[in-house]
Every structure is written in structure tokens, then in C-alpha cells.
Design a protein around this motif. Structure first.
Motif, PDB file in Angstrom:
ATOM      1  N   GLU A  34       0.846  -1.208   0.000  1.00  0.00           N
ATOM      2  CA  GLU A  34       0.000   0.000   0.000  1.00  0.00           C
ATOM      3  C   GLU A  34       0.870   1.244   0.000  1.00  0.00           C
ATOM      4  O   GLU A  34       0.629   2.195  -0.750  1.00  0.00           O
ATOM      5  N   GLY A  47       2.024   6.564  -6.850  1.00  0.00           N
ATOM      6  CA  GLY A  47       0.970   7.420  -7.382  1.00  0.00           C
ATOM      7  C   GLY A  47       1.201   8.903  -7.121  1.00  0.00           C
ATOM      8  O   GLY A  47       0.690   9.749  -7.845  1.00  0.00           O
ATOM      9  N   THR A  58      -0.958  -4.407  -8.597  1.00  0.00           N
ATOM     10  CA  THR A  58      -1.745  -3.609  -7.667  1.00  0.00           C
ATOM     11  C   THR A  58      -1.522  -2.134  -7.942  1.00  0.00           C
ATOM     12  O   THR A  58      -0.387  -1.703  -8.159  1.00  0.00           O
ATOM     13  N   PRO A  72      -3.733   2.018  -7.402  1.00  0.00           N
ATOM     14  CA  PRO A  72      -4.586   2.746  -6.460  1.00  0.00           C
ATOM     15  C   PRO A  72      -6.000   2.175  -6.384  1.00  0.00           C
ATOM     16  O   PRO A  72      -6.681   2.324  -5.375  1.00  0.00           O
ATOM     17  N   ASN A  73      -6.465   1.500  -7.449  1.00  0.00           N
ATOM     18  CA  ASN A  73      -7.820   0.942  -7.422  1.00  0.00           C
ATOM     19  C   ASN A  73      -7.861  -0.536  -7.061  1.00  0.00           C
ATOM     20  O   ASN A  73      -8.823  -1.234  -7.368  1.00  0.00           O
ATOM     21  N   GLY A  74      -6.812  -1.023  -6.481  1.00  0.00           N
ATOM     22  CA  GLY A  74      -6.796  -2.428  -6.080  1.00  0.00           C
ATOM     23  C   GLY A  74      -5.978  -3.287  -7.022  1.00  0.00           C
ATOM     24  O   GLY A  74      -5.187  -2.787  -7.827  1.00  0.00           O
ATOM     25  N   THR A  75      -6.224  -4.613  -6.934  1.00  0.00           N
ATOM     26  CA  THR A  75      -5.406  -5.562  -7.686  1.00  0.00           C
ATOM     27  C   THR A  75      -6.179  -6.086  -8.889  1.00  0.00           C
ATOM     28  O   THR A  75      -7.377  -6.342  -8.797  1.00  0.00           O
ATOM     29  N   ARG A  76      -5.500  -6.211 -10.021  1.00  0.00           N
ATOM     30  CA  ARG A  76      -6.132  -6.834 -11.187  1.00  0.00           C
ATOM     31  C   ARG A  76      -5.164  -7.860 -11.767  1.00  0.00           C
ATOM     32  O   ARG A  76      -3.962  -7.833 -11.489  1.00  0.00           O
ATOM     33  N   GLU A  87      -0.124   0.139 -15.703  1.00  0.00           N
ATOM     34  CA  GLU A  87      -0.194   1.591 -15.605  1.00  0.00           C
ATOM     35  C   GLU A  87       1.028   2.081 -14.825  1.00  0.00           C
ATOM     36  O   GLU A  87       1.601   1.331 -14.040  1.00  0.00           O
ATOM     37  N   ASP A 121       1.201   3.748 -12.298  1.00  0.00           N
ATOM     38  CA  ASP A 121       1.052   3.706 -10.836  1.00  0.00           C
ATOM     39  C   ASP A 121       0.743   2.295 -10.335  1.00  0.00           C
ATOM     40  O   ASP A 121       0.263   2.107  -9.233  1.00  0.00           O
ATOM     41  N   GLU A 122       1.030   1.296 -11.175  1.00  0.00           N
ATOM     42  CA  GLU A 122       0.794  -0.087 -10.756  1.00  0.00           C
ATOM     43  C   GLU A 122       2.113  -0.812 -10.487  1.00  0.00           C
ATOM     44  O   GLU A 122       3.139  -0.514 -11.088  1.00  0.00           O
TER      45      GLU A 122
END
Ligand code: FES
Ligand code: FES
Lengths: 163, 285
Positions: free
Chosen positions: B15, B22, B138, B140-144, B161, B163-164
Motif C-alpha cells: 500500500e 501514485g 496492484t 490505487p484501485n486495487g489488484t487486477r 499503468e 502507478d501499478e
């Protein structure tokens, strides 16, 4: 001077507390700040292996680590291999006796690499030795003497253990 | 002092790292440092901030999970080399990892670092392509999760991205007893491959039930040889079959640089994928 950080580490059994520039790599730190010029810097981009040191017993290229990343770690450099001022380590003796070095530039990295290797593999084959030093470049010896020295050192270390 | 000046950050959690990524301008993530450090030393990259991931313990680890293996992004290549779960669930990776640099670089180099750097000839991305790995990132909007087939967005450009952060990779395992083979051609041991090939075969009743063939170092990212895979399905494995099935590899679009012309890479793609298949077939248990 740019951003700095305080770090504390042990090198060859000696404690150091230092303030380092965060962008300084570990090899430069050892040489320039601690004055331990035994660790050599050849290429500074991870190709030659001359800068190899042991970090908590594990080999790493000191040009590819930041000095700040050594905070709290225990390092061994070529200066710390011999047991005292008078004697050589059996691996160093084997290098001397087998013409394992000429100019000596690659030697610190060869020794640290082989200390780790012989620790894990006390009875290596010639092939395994060649593989172990494949990340260390030597422009003088043609490697023959180094391989012979490593195999000889393995025997010497075994004899010492049995004695 | 070779690296350019930057600010150094040592986050203790994912986190925190994502937060820094970010909010900071022109930041770079530092994993094992075996690619970023040379680029800093040579000043090929000039970040204002370096975010060191080595303080995040949760990012390391290898675990056998349902259907395969999960490997944390900061897991060292050296740990993979000796991992029994990897040998069991993905022996192809155990074999390929030995070709990744040298011991001194594997001691520090990480799985996530290699995947994010995405060198066209790197071994770990090739294995990921071969097994249809899934990459977890991961932000800012979580994990994909990104299927590996969609992961390379271009030459050395992962589809993440800015920021990932790559947190882990899932490697689906093949049936126990499957055959695997990894072959590589490099000028010197431990160098970047010019071309490498990975093959996996599942057989039933002496016939190939399922095959995966991947070459890397040929195009900008690892390529699955779908035509070859189709030609193998349902056939009985033989040197002749593998030779003819791999001929189509000569037609894939290839990079050209100082190390090798495109035609040479295409030739190697055909030869190495055949050898990888022969090896895989011989190992079916
Ligand atoms: S100086 Fe570090 S590998 Fe050459
Ligand atoms: S002895 Fe000169 S480089 Fe090895």
C-alpha cells in the motif's frame, strides 16, 4: 552533495556507522568511503564480476546494489578472507600456487565467488567450477589457473576439515 | 558516483509503495536491481525518485496453490532455482532459471523485476508465455490480473499503468508426468539469449494431447508458435514430426540488431524449438 541516509553495517567483522549519499553504489562506498579498495570495479554494469562481495554470506555484485541497501547487513570483502595479517586463506594459497592470478584485477571477485561456491559445494567437478566462475571475467589467465586453484582449494579445505 | 541524484524511499508495505508511486513524479521501482542499477550507473534513466521494494517482505514467496504456483514479485531467482514446489509444479521454470544470468545476479534478481523489465530475450517472460501465466498488479484501485498473452504492450513495455506494481505471478501447472524442455543460444554462458525456446507436451496413449511452444528473443516479446502447436496435436511424437512442425517458425517476424540478423533468429527459432520439443518428448513420464 545529494540526499543522504545514515546506515550501520558490518564489513569483515568491523562495525561501521556512516552517512551515505543515497545514489552511491555499494562498490564505490566500500572503496571511497571505507577505503577498502580490495573490491575492484571493472564495468559497473554487472558484467565483469570483479566487484563481487558477500552480503550476509551471499554473493552480489556491489556495483548493482546501493550502499543504503547494505544497512544492517554483514559484508565480506576480499580484505576479510585471510585469517590474519600473516597467513593466507587456503583458497588464496591455492591461487598463488596454481597461477590463479596475473594482474590480479579479477581476483577479489573470483575469491569471493569461490568462497560462497566451495561452501555449498565442497567437492566440485571441473565443469561445476567453470560454471561457478562464468560470471567473472579474467583478461589474463585464460581461466585455466583459476579452475586449477579452485579444485586445489577444495582439496585443501577438505583436508583441513578432516584434520 | 555514477547514478544520477534521486530521492530514496523504502516502503514497508505494498500500500505504501503504491501510494508513493501514485504521488511522486518520475519515480522508478527498484526490485533486484540487476537491470535498473546498470541503467542508473550508465545514466540511461534519470529518475527523481527511487522506490526500493526490498523492504516489503510480503512480496516474496513461492506457494503451491490450487491449479499451480503463485510466486511473489520480489522472490529472488536463486530461490526459484532450489524450490521443490517449482520443480514439481513447473519444472520448465526450474530449467530456464539456470540460464538467467549468473549466480551473483540470481541471488538478487527477482521474478517481478524480470517481468516488468520485459527484455525480449529474457527467460522468465518466456516461461510465463509458455504456461499462460497470470500477472497480478496492484494500483490505487486495487489488484487486477493480466493474462500473460496481453502483458507485453510493446518492446520492453508491460501493460501496467505507471502507478501499478507487479505483486505476483500465477503459473498454472501442467499434468504430472508432462514433458518440458528449455533450449537457449547465447554467445557466452549467462549472457542474454539471442534466441531461446520453451516446449511443453502432455501425452495420452503415445499421442500428443496438448503442446505449447514458445520462442523468445525473436520478436519484441515472447511468441507462442500456434501453428506448430496445431500441427502437433493428436500426433505421435517423432524427430521428423517436430522438425516439420517447427519449420513455420522461420516465418515469424524477427528483430535485427548488432548481435544477429533477423534471418539468423528465425533459423534459431526453428532449430531451438525442435530441440526443446525433442527434449520435452523424451521426458514424458
Ligand atoms: S564492476 Fe560490478 S560487475 Fe563489473
Ligand atoms: S588476473 Fe588479470 S584479469 Fe584476471
Amino acid at each position: 552533495m545529494g540526499e543522504t541516509r545514515k546506515i550501520a553495517l558490518t564489513v569483515n567483522g568491523k562495525r561501521y556507522a556512516e552517512e551515505v549519499e543515497v545514489r552511491m553504489h555499494l562498490g564505490d562506498f566500500l572503496r571511497q568511503q571505507l577505503g577498502l579498495t580490495g573490491t575492484h570495479l571493472g564495468c559497473e554494469h554487472g558484467v565483469c564480476g570483479a566487484c563481487t562481495v558477500l552480503v550476509d554470506g551471499v554473493s552480489a555484485r556491489s556495483c548493482l546494489m546501493l550502499a543504503v541497501q547494505a544497512d544492517g547487513r554483514e559484508l565480506l570483502t576480499v580484505e576479510g578472507i585471510a585469517p590474519n595479517e600473516e597467513e593466507l586463506h587456503p583458497l588464496q594459497e591455492a591461487f598463488r600456487d596454481n597461477h590463479g592470478l596475473q594482474c590480479g584485477f579479477c581476483t577479489p571477485g573470483m575469491l569471493t565467488t569461490l568462497i560462497e561456491f566451495l561452501g555449498d559445494n565442497p567437492d566440485p567437478t571441473e565443469r561445476e567450477v567453470r560454471e561457478a566462475i562464468s560470471g567473472n571475467l579474467c583478461r589474463c589467465t585464460g581461466y585455466q589457473g583459476i579452475v586449477a586453484a579452485a579444485l586445489d582449494a577444495a582439496q585443501r579445505l577438505k583436508a583441513l576439515k578432516q584434520a | 558516483m555514477k547514478p544520477p541524484p534521486f530521492s530514496y524511499h523504502l516502503p514497508g508495505s505494498v500500500e505504501e509503495a503504491v501510494g508513493l508511486l501514485g504521488s511522486l513524479e518520475n519515480a522508478k521501482l527498484l526490485a533486484g536491481g540487476q537491470s535498473l542499477m546498470p541503467m542508473l550507473n550508465m545514466r540511461f534513466v534519470l529518475p527523481d525518485h527511487v522506490i526500493d521494494l526490498n523492504g516489503i517482505g510480503a512480496l516474496s514467496g513461492i506457494s503451491a496453490v490450487e491449479g499451480g504456483l503463485r510466486i511473489g514479485g520480489m522472490t529472488r531467482q536463486r530461490d526459484i532455482e532450489f524450490s521443490d514446489p517449482v520443480k514439481t509444479a513447473c519444472p520448465l521454470l526450474s530449467e530456464a532459471i539456470l540460464q538467467v544470468g549468473h549466480r551473483q545476479t540470481r541471488n538478487r534478481g527477482t521474478v517481478g523485476g524480470s517481468l516488468s523489465h520485459l527484455d525480449p530475450s529474457a527467460e522468465i517472460p518466456a516461461v510465463c508465455a509458455a504456461v499462460d501465466a497470470e500477472i497480478a498488479v496492484t494500483g490505487p484501485n486495487g489488484t487486477r490480473t493480466i493474462p500473460f498473452a496481453e502483458f507485453p504492450a510493446g518492446y520492453m513495455m508491460p501493460a501496467m499503468e505507471p502507478d501499478e506494481l507487479l505483486v505476483s505471478v500465477f503459473l498454472p501447472s501442467w499434468k504430472p508426468g508432462h514433458g518440458y524442455g528449455f533450449e537457449e543460444f547465447a554467445r557466452r554462458h549467462g549472457d542474454f539469449a539471442i534466441v531461446s525456446a520453451a516446449a511443453l507436451i502432455e501425452a495420452e496413449g503415445g499421442r500428443i494431447k496438448r503442446a505449447s511452444v514458445t520462442v523468445s528473443g525473436v520478436g519484441p516479446a515472447p511468441v507462442r508458435l500456434r501453428e506448430t502447436e496445431r500441427a502437433l496435436a493428436g500426433q505421435a511424437g517423432s524427430e521428423e514430426l517436430f522438425r516439420s512442425a517447427c519449420e513455420s517458425a522461420r516465418g515469424i517476424e524477427a528483430l535485427e540488431d548488432v548481435h544477429a540478423p533477423a534471418s539468423y533468429r528465425q533459423h534459431l527459432a526453428a532449430v531451438l524449438s525442435r530441440r526443446a520439443l525433442v527434449k520435452a518428448w523424451s521426458r514424458i513420464g
